[in-house]
Design a protein around this motif. Structure first.
Motif, mmCIF file in Angstrom:
data_model
loop_
_atom_site.group_PDB
_atom_site.id
_atom_site.type_symbol
_atom_site.label_atom_id
_atom_site.label_comp_id
_atom_site.label_asym_id
_atom_site.label_seq_id
_atom_site.Cartn_x
_atom_site.Cartn_y
_atom_site.Cartn_z
ATOM 1 N N VAL A 17 59.931 61.744 53.768
ATOM 2 C CA VAL A 17 58.938 60.708 54.055
ATOM 3 C C VAL A 17 59.255 60.134 55.431
ATOM 4 O O VAL A 17 60.292 59.494 55.621
ATOM 5 N N ILE A 18 58.378 60.367 56.377
ATOM 6 C CA ILE A 18 58.562 59.841 57.733
ATOM 7 C C ILE A 18 58.102 58.385 57.720
ATOM 8 O O ILE A 18 56.985 58.083 57.292
ATOM 9 N N VAL A 19 58.975 57.487 58.182
ATOM 10 C CA VAL A 19 58.727 56.058 57.999
ATOM 11 C C VAL A 19 58.357 55.296 59.274
ATOM 12 O O VAL A 19 58.122 54.085 59.209
ATOM 13 N N ASN A 20 58.326 55.983 60.416
ATOM 14 C CA ASN A 20 57.945 55.289 61.647
ATOM 15 C C ASN A 20 57.466 56.290 62.690
ATOM 16 O O ASN A 20 57.502 57.501 62.469
ATOM 17 N N SER A 21 57.037 55.782 63.829
ATOM 18 C CA SER A 21 56.488 56.654 64.877
ATOM 19 C C SER A 21 57.569 57.437 65.619
ATOM 20 O O SER A 21 57.264 58.352 66.376
ATOM 21 N N GLN A 22 58.837 57.101 65.399
ATOM 22 C CA GLN A 22 59.942 57.841 66.012
ATOM 23 C C GLN A 22 60.433 58.968 65.108
ATOM 24 O O GLN A 22 61.453 59.590 65.370
ATOM 25 N N ILE A 111 65.200 50.118 55.498
ATOM 26 C CA ILE A 111 64.467 48.989 56.085
ATOM 27 C C ILE A 111 64.575 49.019 57.608
ATOM 28 O O ILE A 111 63.586 48.810 58.313
ATOM 29 N N LYS A 112 65.753 49.315 58.120
ATOM 30 C CA LYS A 112 65.910 49.379 59.584
ATOM 31 C C LYS A 112 65.114 50.533 60.180
ATOM 32 O O LYS A 112 64.622 50.435 61.298
ATOM 33 N N LYS A 113 64.992 51.620 59.445
ATOM 34 C CA LYS A 113 64.178 52.735 59.925
ATOM 35 C C LYS A 113 62.702 52.342 59.929
ATOM 36 O O LYS A 113 61.996 52.589 60.903
ATOM 37 N N TYR A 114 62.249 51.764 58.831
ATOM 38 C CA TYR A 114 60.841 51.413 58.702
ATOM 39 C C TYR A 114 60.418 50.393 59.774
ATOM 40 O O TYR A 114 59.344 50.505 60.352
ATOM 41 N N PHE A 115 61.275 49.423 60.038
ATOM 42 C CA PHE A 115 60.980 48.385 61.031
ATOM 43 C C PHE A 115 61.734 48.635 62.336
ATOM 44 O O PHE A 115 62.098 47.696 63.039
ATOM 45 N N ARG A 116 61.984 49.867 62.663
ATOM 46 C CA ARG A 116 62.799 50.236 63.827
ATOM 47 C C ARG A 116 62.348 49.570 65.120
ATOM 48 O O ARG A 116 63.170 49.047 65.879
ATOM 49 N N GLU A 117 61.054 49.586 65.377
ATOM 50 C CA GLU A 117 60.549 49.002 66.626
ATOM 51 C C GLU A 117 60.904 47.527 66.734
ATOM 52 O O GLU A 117 61.241 47.042 67.810
ATOM 53 N N ILE A 118 60.847 46.826 65.625
ATOM 54 C CA ILE A 118 61.192 45.403 65.634
ATOM 55 C C ILE A 118 62.694 45.236 65.825
ATOM 56 O O ILE A 118 63.137 44.412 66.635
ATOM 57 N N ASP A 124 68.638 41.058 64.832
ATOM 58 C CA ASP A 124 68.960 40.299 63.618
ATOM 59 C C ASP A 124 67.711 39.955 62.803
ATOM 60 O O ASP A 124 67.723 39.047 61.977
ATOM 61 N N PHE A 125 66.656 40.719 62.989
ATOM 62 C CA PHE A 125 65.397 40.537 62.273
ATOM 63 C C PHE A 125 65.618 40.668 60.769
ATOM 64 O O PHE A 125 66.340 41.548 60.304
ATOM 65 N N VAL A 126 64.993 39.762 59.999
ATOM 66 C CA VAL A 126 64.993 39.845 58.541
ATOM 67 C C VAL A 126 63.529 39.899 58.111
ATOM 68 O O VAL A 126 62.785 38.938 58.296
ATOM 69 N N PRO A 127 63.090 41.024 57.557
ATOM 70 C CA PRO A 127 61.694 41.142 57.128
ATOM 71 C C PRO A 127 61.349 40.083 56.079
ATOM 72 O O PRO A 127 62.122 39.854 55.150
ATOM 73 N N ASP A 128 60.193 39.448 56.260
ATOM 74 C CA ASP A 128 59.763 38.448 55.281
ATOM 75 C C ASP A 128 58.979 39.121 54.156
ATOM 76 O O ASP A 128 58.863 40.348 54.108
ATOM 77 N N GLU A 129 58.434 38.301 53.263
ATOM 78 C CA GLU A 129 57.715 38.830 52.105
ATOM 79 C C GLU A 129 56.557 39.738 52.519
ATOM 80 O O GLU A 129 56.340 40.778 51.899
ATOM 81 N N ASP A 130 55.817 39.333 53.523
ATOM 82 C CA ASP A 130 54.679 40.144 53.967
ATOM 83 C C ASP A 130 55.122 41.522 54.444
ATOM 84 O O ASP A 130 54.487 42.534 54.138
ATOM 85 N N CYS A 131 56.188 41.563 55.197
ATOM 86 C CA CYS A 131 56.721 42.849 55.682
ATOM 87 C C CYS A 131 57.152 43.728 54.512
ATOM 88 O O CYS A 131 56.881 44.938 54.491
ATOM 89 N N ILE A 132 57.819 43.130 53.564
ATOM 90 C CA ILE A 132 58.311 43.875 52.403
ATOM 91 C C ILE A 132 57.136 44.417 51.593
ATOM 92 O O ILE A 132 57.137 45.581 51.169
#
Length: 187
Positions: A17-22, A111-118, A124-132
């Motif tokens: 499952v590819i999780v991001n544009s990278q 999670i770091k892969k999925y939100f890699r760009e961020i 030190d980004f922490v995904p909030d409920e909406d991101c999850i």
């Protein structure tokens, strides 16, 4: 020397499952007997944790009844940092625990892969409920496909009329039995 090689079927059950544009990816296995249970366990935990969070927010609201988060007095803006930090702590704890559970199920770093760009911009980004929830909205159809694939594989493997290739026919078994019986009688 004879050599045998087995394990060719193992990779047939892996799902990339590819999780991001990278092109970072996670791997799922349709033969993982506990995957669906763990997945639904996370969903159930999120629902229960959401209820718990709502109760904590209710307690927080009672504790600070009458106090405003931001108030302007005589042209001066006052911010009640105590309230903000306490509420923020509740959300951060919930979101971090959810991210840990996701990584536990889908593999370290999911999670770091999925939100890699961020993460590349804000380490030190922490995904909030909406991101999850965004993550779950995208992964849920894939998990459904994995589950359906598992069901189809089990049905095909254990269908009533399936004949394994290594067994003998009924007539061959009867003939073999008779031969053995005659050989024993002759002794």
């Amino acid at each position: 020397m004879q050599e045998y090689r087995i394990g060719g079927k193992v990779s047939e059950n892996l799902i990339k499952v590819i999780v991001n544009s990278q092109d970072d990816y996670i791997m799922l296995n349709s033969n993982d007997a506990v995957f669906v249970d763990k997945y639904t366990g996370i969903i159930k935990w999120m629902q229960e944790r959401g209820t718990s969070y709502d109760k904590s927010v209710g307690k927080w609201e009672k504790k600070y009844t009458g106090r405003k988060l931001v108030e302007i007095k005589d042209g001066v803006t006052e911010i009640d940092t105590e309230q903000i930090l306490e509420l923020s702590k509740l959300r951060i704890e919930m979101c971090m625990e959810c991210c840990e559970r996701i990584d536990s199920l889908f593999g370290d770093g999911t999670i770091k892969k999925y939100f890699r760009e961020i993460y590349e911009e804000i380490p030190d980004f922490v995904p909030d409920e909406d991101c999850i929830y965004d993550f779950f909205e995208e992964i849920s159809p894939i998990v459904g496909d994995v589950f359906n694939r598992r069901i189809d594989n089990v049905k095909a493997k254990y269908r009533k009329n399936r004949k394994p290739t290594h067994t003998k026919s009924k007539s061959e078994l009867i003939a073999e039995y008779k031969e053995k019986k005659e050989a024993v009688a002759d002794e």
